[in-house]
Scaffold this motif. Sequence first.
Motif, PDB file in Angstrom:
ATOM      1  N   LYS A  87      25.892 -65.217  47.829  1.00  0.00           N
ATOM      2  CA  LYS A  87      25.934 -66.667  47.715  1.00  0.00           C
ATOM      3  C   LYS A  87      26.001 -67.055  46.243  1.00  0.00           C
ATOM      4  O   LYS A  87      25.620 -66.268  45.367  1.00  0.00           O
ATOM      5  CB  LYS A  87      24.668 -67.273  48.338  1.00  0.00           C
ATOM      6  CG  LYS A  87      24.416 -66.866  49.775  1.00  0.00           C
ATOM      7  CD  LYS A  87      23.094 -67.423  50.266  1.00  0.00           C
ATOM      8  CE  LYS A  87      22.808 -66.998  51.705  1.00  0.00           C
ATOM      9  NZ  LYS A  87      21.512 -67.533  52.190  1.00  0.00           N
ATOM     10  N   ALA A  88      26.436 -68.271  45.980  1.00  0.00           N
ATOM     11  CA  ALA A  88      26.525 -68.740  44.601  1.00  0.00           C
ATOM     12  C   ALA A  88      25.164 -68.645  43.908  1.00  0.00           C
ATOM     13  O   ALA A  88      25.090 -68.336  42.708  1.00  0.00           O
ATOM     14  CB  ALA A  88      27.045 -70.165  44.565  1.00  0.00           C
ATOM     15  N   GLU A  89      24.109 -68.871  44.641  1.00  0.00           N
ATOM     16  CA  GLU A  89      22.775 -68.834  44.040  1.00  0.00           C
ATOM     17  C   GLU A  89      22.300 -67.429  43.703  1.00  0.00           C
ATOM     18  O   GLU A  89      21.232 -67.253  43.108  1.00  0.00           O
ATOM     19  CB  GLU A  89      21.744 -69.525  44.942  1.00  0.00           C
ATOM     20  CG  GLU A  89      21.752 -69.052  46.377  1.00  0.00           C
ATOM     21  CD  GLU A  89      22.568 -69.962  47.282  1.00  0.00           C
ATOM     22  OE1 GLU A  89      23.681 -70.379  46.878  1.00  0.00           O
ATOM     23  OE2 GLU A  89      22.094 -70.237  48.408  1.00  0.00           O
ATOM     24  N   ASP A  90      23.072 -66.418  44.073  1.00  0.00           N
ATOM     25  CA  ASP A  90      22.752 -65.059  43.661  1.00  0.00           C
ATOM     26  C   ASP A  90      23.283 -64.753  42.256  1.00  0.00           C
ATOM     27  O   ASP A  90      23.012 -63.676  41.709  1.00  0.00           O
ATOM     28  CB  ASP A  90      23.353 -64.036  44.635  1.00  0.00           C
ATOM     29  CG  ASP A  90      22.734 -64.124  46.021  1.00  0.00           C
ATOM     30  OD1 ASP A  90      23.504 -64.038  47.012  1.00  0.00           O
ATOM     31  OD2 ASP A  90      21.502 -64.287  46.111  1.00  0.00           O
ATOM     32  N   THR A  91      24.030 -65.674  41.689  1.00  0.00           N
ATOM     33  CA  THR A  91      24.560 -65.483  40.344  1.00  0.00           C
ATOM     34  C   THR A  91      23.423 -65.338  39.344  1.00  0.00           C
ATOM     35  O   THR A  91      22.531 -66.189  39.267  1.00  0.00           O
ATOM     36  CB  THR A  91      25.451 -66.677  39.943  1.00  0.00           C
ATOM     37  OG1 THR A  91      26.604 -66.695  40.787  1.00  0.00           O
ATOM     38  CG2 THR A  91      25.887 -66.570  38.496  1.00  0.00           C
ATOM     39  N   ALA A  92      23.455 -64.248  38.599  1.00  0.00           N
ATOM     40  CA  ALA A  92      22.383 -63.944  37.650  1.00  0.00           C
ATOM     41  C   ALA A  92      22.716 -62.652  36.919  1.00  0.00           C
ATOM     42  O   ALA A  92      23.657 -61.942  37.292  1.00  0.00           O
ATOM     43  CB  ALA A  92      21.047 -63.786  38.377  1.00  0.00           C
ATOM     44  N   VAL A  93      21.927 -62.375  35.901  1.00  0.00           N
ATOM     45  CA  VAL A  93      21.931 -61.041  35.311  1.00  0.00           C
ATOM     46  C   VAL A  93      20.903 -60.216  36.084  1.00  0.00           C
ATOM     47  O   VAL A  93      19.757 -60.656  36.258  1.00  0.00           O
ATOM     48  CB  VAL A  93      21.584 -61.079  33.819  1.00  0.00           C
ATOM     49  CG1 VAL A  93      21.537 -59.660  33.246  1.00  0.00           C
ATOM     50  CG2 VAL A  93      22.594 -61.931  33.053  1.00  0.00           C
ATOM     51  N   TYR A  94      21.323 -59.058  36.537  1.00  0.00           N
ATOM     52  CA  TYR A  94      20.468 -58.190  37.334  1.00  0.00           C
ATOM     53  C   TYR A  94      19.989 -57.021  36.475  1.00  0.00           C
ATOM     54  O   TYR A  94      20.791 -56.381  35.774  1.00  0.00           O
ATOM     55  CB  TYR A  94      21.217 -57.684  38.560  1.00  0.00           C
ATOM     56  CG  TYR A  94      21.336 -58.733  39.639  1.00  0.00           C
ATOM     57  CD1 TYR A  94      22.187 -59.823  39.484  1.00  0.00           C
ATOM     58  CD2 TYR A  94      20.586 -58.649  40.804  1.00  0.00           C
ATOM     59  CE1 TYR A  94      22.280 -60.800  40.465  1.00  0.00           C
ATOM     60  CE2 TYR A  94      20.671 -59.608  41.798  1.00  0.00           C
ATOM     61  CZ  TYR A  94      21.515 -60.684  41.618  1.00  0.00           C
ATOM     62  OH  TYR A  94      21.613 -61.658  42.594  1.00  0.00           O
ATOM     63  N   TYR A  95      18.692 -56.761  36.556  1.00  0.00           N
ATOM     64  CA  TYR A  95      18.067 -55.706  35.785  1.00  0.00           C
ATOM     65  C   TYR A  95      17.378 -54.710  36.707  1.00  0.00           C
ATOM     66  O   TYR A  95      16.751 -55.106  37.696  1.00  0.00           O
ATOM     67  CB  TYR A  95      16.999 -56.266  34.849  1.00  0.00           C
ATOM     68  CG  TYR A  95      17.478 -57.282  33.848  1.00  0.00           C
ATOM     69  CD1 TYR A  95      17.537 -58.636  34.179  1.00  0.00           C
ATOM     70  CD2 TYR A  95      17.851 -56.896  32.562  1.00  0.00           C
ATOM     71  CE1 TYR A  95      17.974 -59.573  33.257  1.00  0.00           C
ATOM     72  CE2 TYR A  95      18.285 -57.825  31.638  1.00  0.00           C
ATOM     73  CZ  TYR A  95      18.343 -59.166  31.994  1.00  0.00           C
ATOM     74  OH  TYR A  95      18.768 -60.097  31.078  1.00  0.00           O
ATOM     75  N   CYS A  96      17.464 -53.446  36.374  1.00  0.00           N
ATOM     76  CA  CYS A  96      16.592 -52.489  37.040  1.00  0.00           C
ATOM     77  C   CYS A  96      15.419 -52.191  36.107  1.00  0.00           C
ATOM     78  O   CYS A  96      15.521 -52.335  34.886  1.00  0.00           O
ATOM     79  CB  CYS A  96      17.313 -51.219  37.452  1.00  0.00           C
ATOM     80  SG  CYS A  96      17.826 -50.135  36.123  1.00  0.00           S
ATOM     81  N   ALA A  97      14.314 -51.809  36.716  1.00  0.00           N
ATOM     82  CA  ALA A  97      13.099 -51.551  35.962  1.00  0.00           C
ATOM     83  C   ALA A  97      12.315 -50.433  36.636  1.00  0.00           C
ATOM     84  O   ALA A  97      12.464 -50.209  37.844  1.00  0.00           O
ATOM     85  CB  ALA A  97      12.251 -52.811  35.860  1.00  0.00           C
ATOM     86  N   ALA A  98      11.476 -49.779  35.853  1.00  0.00           N
ATOM     87  CA  ALA A  98      10.710 -48.642  36.357  1.00  0.00           C
ATOM     88  C   ALA A  98       9.237 -48.780  35.998  1.00  0.00           C
ATOM     89  O   ALA A  98       8.890 -49.291  34.927  1.00  0.00           O
ATOM     90  CB  ALA A  98      11.261 -47.345  35.777  1.00  0.00           C
ATOM     91  N   LYS A  99       8.386 -48.339  36.916  1.00  0.00           N
ATOM     92  CA  LYS A  99       6.960 -48.261  36.615  1.00  0.00           C
ATOM     93  C   LYS A  99       6.395 -47.023  37.292  1.00  0.00           C
ATOM     94  O   LYS A  99       6.866 -46.600  38.351  1.00  0.00           O
ATOM     95  CB  LYS A  99       6.220 -49.509  37.097  1.00  0.00           C
ATOM     96  CG  LYS A  99       6.143 -49.659  38.590  1.00  0.00           C
ATOM     97  CD  LYS A  99       5.247 -50.849  38.924  1.00  0.00           C
ATOM     98  CE  LYS A  99       5.030 -50.966  40.433  1.00  0.00           C
ATOM     99  NZ  LYS A  99       4.146 -49.877  40.909  1.00  0.00           N
TER     100      LYS A  99
END
Length: 119
Positions: A87-99
């Motif tokens: 959807k248009a609202e999924d527009t974003a910068v996506y990051y992966c992260a680890a813990k």
Amino acid sequence: QVQLVESGGGLVQAGGSLRLSCAASGLPFSSYDMGWFRQAPGKERVLVGAINWIGGSTVYVDSVKGRFAISRDNAKNSVYLQMNSLKAEDTAVYYCAAKSSRASNYVYWGQGTQVTVSS
């Protein structure tokens, strides 16, 4: 040196799909929980979903449940985010992260990959 490198972002029409990948190095990947976050313009970075160290448990924010799926391949030190019915609202910068599986906070972050959904 720990590195998380995301790939697979791009421009897609609403209703389409994308698969993001995150390749990890410099850490004992199979001992780490992995998360996917996103940050839309003018908004805070938020958790999209996460997968535990062994891949047996996933969690998702309500807005993506049933559309997104996280998986991991510990043999390839990689985690994936399959995004469907975008959807248009999924527009974003996506990051992966680890813990660490015993930690509360994500300590390692990738540089992010842009996902743009056109309506």
